[in-house]
Design a protein around this motif. Sequence first.
Motif, PDB file in Angstrom:
ATOM      1  N   GLU A  90      28.250 -27.357  21.017  1.00  0.00           N
ATOM      2  CA  GLU A  90      27.394 -26.336  21.611  1.00  0.00           C
ATOM      3  C   GLU A  90      27.770 -26.078  23.076  1.00  0.00           C
ATOM      4  OE1 GLU A  90      25.616 -24.341  19.923  1.00  0.00           O
ATOM      5  OE2 GLU A  90      25.194 -23.309  21.814  1.00  0.00           O
ATOM      6  N   SER A  91      27.972 -27.175  23.830  1.00  0.00           N
ATOM      7  CA  SER A  91      28.326 -26.966  25.237  1.00  0.00           C
ATOM      8  C   SER A  91      29.725 -26.393  25.353  1.00  0.00           C
ATOM      9  CB  SER A  91      28.181 -28.258  26.044  1.00  0.00           C
ATOM     10  OG  SER A  91      28.899 -29.287  25.432  1.00  0.00           O
ATOM     11  N   GLY A 142      35.205 -36.328  19.534  1.00  0.00           N
ATOM     12  CA  GLY A 142      35.219 -36.410  20.981  1.00  0.00           C
ATOM     13  C   GLY A 142      36.021 -37.536  21.584  1.00  0.00           C
ATOM     14  N   ASN A 192      30.769 -32.220  22.062  1.00  0.00           N
ATOM     15  CA  ASN A 192      29.569 -31.401  21.989  1.00  0.00           C
ATOM     16  C   ASN A 192      29.924 -29.936  21.737  1.00  0.00           C
ATOM     17  OD1 ASN A 192      27.172 -30.030  22.302  1.00  0.00           O
ATOM     18  ND2 ASN A 192      26.466 -31.351  23.983  1.00  0.00           N
TER      19      ASN A 192
END
Lengths: 346, 328
Positions: free
Chosen positions: A226-227, A290, A224
């Motif tokens: 963005e996180s 990921g 992710n």
Amino acid sequence: MTATIEADRPSLLLRVTQSRRVQSLTILGLFVVIFLVFAIARPDAFLSQTNIEGIGLSASQVLILGAGVTFLLIAGGLDLSVGAIIVFSAVVAAKIMAAASAGLEGADRMGWPLWGPVLIGALAGIAAGALWGIFNGTVIVRTGIPPFIATLASMTVILGLAQVWTDGLNVSGAPSELQTAFGLGRMFGIIPWPIVIAAIVVAVLWVVLANTRFGLRLYAIGANPESARRAGINVGRYTVGVYALVGALAGLVAVIDVARFTTATVNGYSAVALNVITAVVIGGTSLWGGRGGMGGTVVGSLIPATLTSGFVILGLQPFWQNVAVGIVLLLAVSVDQYRRRKLSAS
Amino acid sequence: MRNTAFAVTGLAVAALVLAGCSATSAAGPADGGGDDQLKIVMLLNDQFDPYYLTLVTGAEAKAEELGVDFSWQAPTTLDVASQTQLLQSVAATKPDGIIMSALDADAMIAPMKEVMNSGIPIVTVDADVNDESARLGTVKSDGKVGGQQAAEFVDELLGGQGTVGYVGYIPGIQSVDVRLEGWTEQLEEYPGITNAGDEYAGADVSENVAKTSALLSREPGLNAIFASWTNAAIGAAQGVQQAGRDVAVIGFDAAPDQVDLLERGQIAALMVQKPYDMGGIAVEELVGYVRDGKKPKSETLLDAVVATKENMGDPEVSKYFYTTPDKK
């Protein structure tokens, strides 16, 4: 990776199917089966030193690139320009080596006068690759163009430039001493150098990916972005770094091939990028970022090379090999998708 | 505004790239020429391959000798659709004749016929189509004879006794396929020579090395390998060296790096085609037809020259080694 954070415990089945290790082990099992089938069918030929070496040599290219592409896929990237970068870097390395060693005669063709230019050519080849990687990464980070499109475009540009530069001709004239000492040479007279280099690259990158903060952050970015950004990771810099790594490894592969063939081949390498992605994905690294690991990549790189040699040795119709690789890829990706569905369902 | 700026930049880049392309070729696209001068255009499959460059050089020299205007065009991708499109665009400029190498022996028949029917004669070089009426004539290497010559050479080299194999491009390219055909047929003439079979690889040298290594593992008694095109020969030579085996590699074509390998003894012999002659004959045929209505032979076949380390210094042999732009 993040599936372990849960309110109520997931079922055992779910946990097993979601374990990356299970997929890696499945692929390893598959590799062992393939290897054993060939070994039992033709032990004399398949287990011969020449053949094992041949498999190692042909897998070494995919292994070196695959190590970098594993990083890239985990971080959510993709690079289709790998083959073009190899061509470009090979041209850089071969041109420098050929130009600097062309005038050397007799006693001058040894020691520093010969190996100096060779070393400079090799480093320049790797640097050229890294620069193209930085170019790719920067374009992707700055413009937000999807990596698929960005590297498809850069592939065309890089290959085009290499062709303009060479008039599309193979660049010959790299010193044959390089081929004798390195391209055909062996460490301690036993293991061919390209295999040694592949082993070193894989070992180093394996440790980096599994045991360092850098590696951990790549997983975070891929899972992710963005996180990851909110957690204070400089996503842009990491992304450029990973593309640079892949570029530098493409440069390394180019230098190895120049040493093996004493020529930079301008046609060819067109399928390399996809072959490497295939190997990495077979090894359980997700195309969607990921998730993944180096162990799977090693096995995933060995499967196509083993199939190639095994099919030749058994004298089977060579096209079956493509069918086999395709099916293995399909299986690997289905497993990944299945796990993802289970994950989102939970 | 921004879009316009992008478009303008894009066009400028495209123009630069195009300019760069034509600047690198001595025989760049035509610059007009007089209207009364005969104009011949060649469709090149690979503007970079030494073989095709030599073909162009031969055609160019003949065109100059005969006082005709000669230019060439190359498609950006090597597929039937691009070649068809290129053929149609070239035909639209109304040249007096077209020289081309068909990318597919069947698929190109229809578009070529259309051009022939519009009154523009076509001579195919190197690779022909499966329909004589789709072109005026063809000039090509007899690849089959080339393959036979390779087998003859191997028979002589091994004194009639031994085991041999083949490494070449994936079947489907006619000009390469017939080399294998000639090789296989001729080998049957030699009872003492065992044919261990054929291996195919794509364009990558490393793929050719891998196939060669596997072939060497399978056949411990292998004496010679026929590698039917440039990268296969480079790969086979490397595979043999890597395995440390005493296996003679017989290559096809004479690109500079292959000639290097021949000189270093890593390749035993090269079957060298005659693209220079091929280009010249094609131009001659078109000019003869357009000027004097002389219909050429439907098929002109050229054999190969067998180059070895011993005879490669002989100008009668070395003149057939392929051109590179810097030697042009």
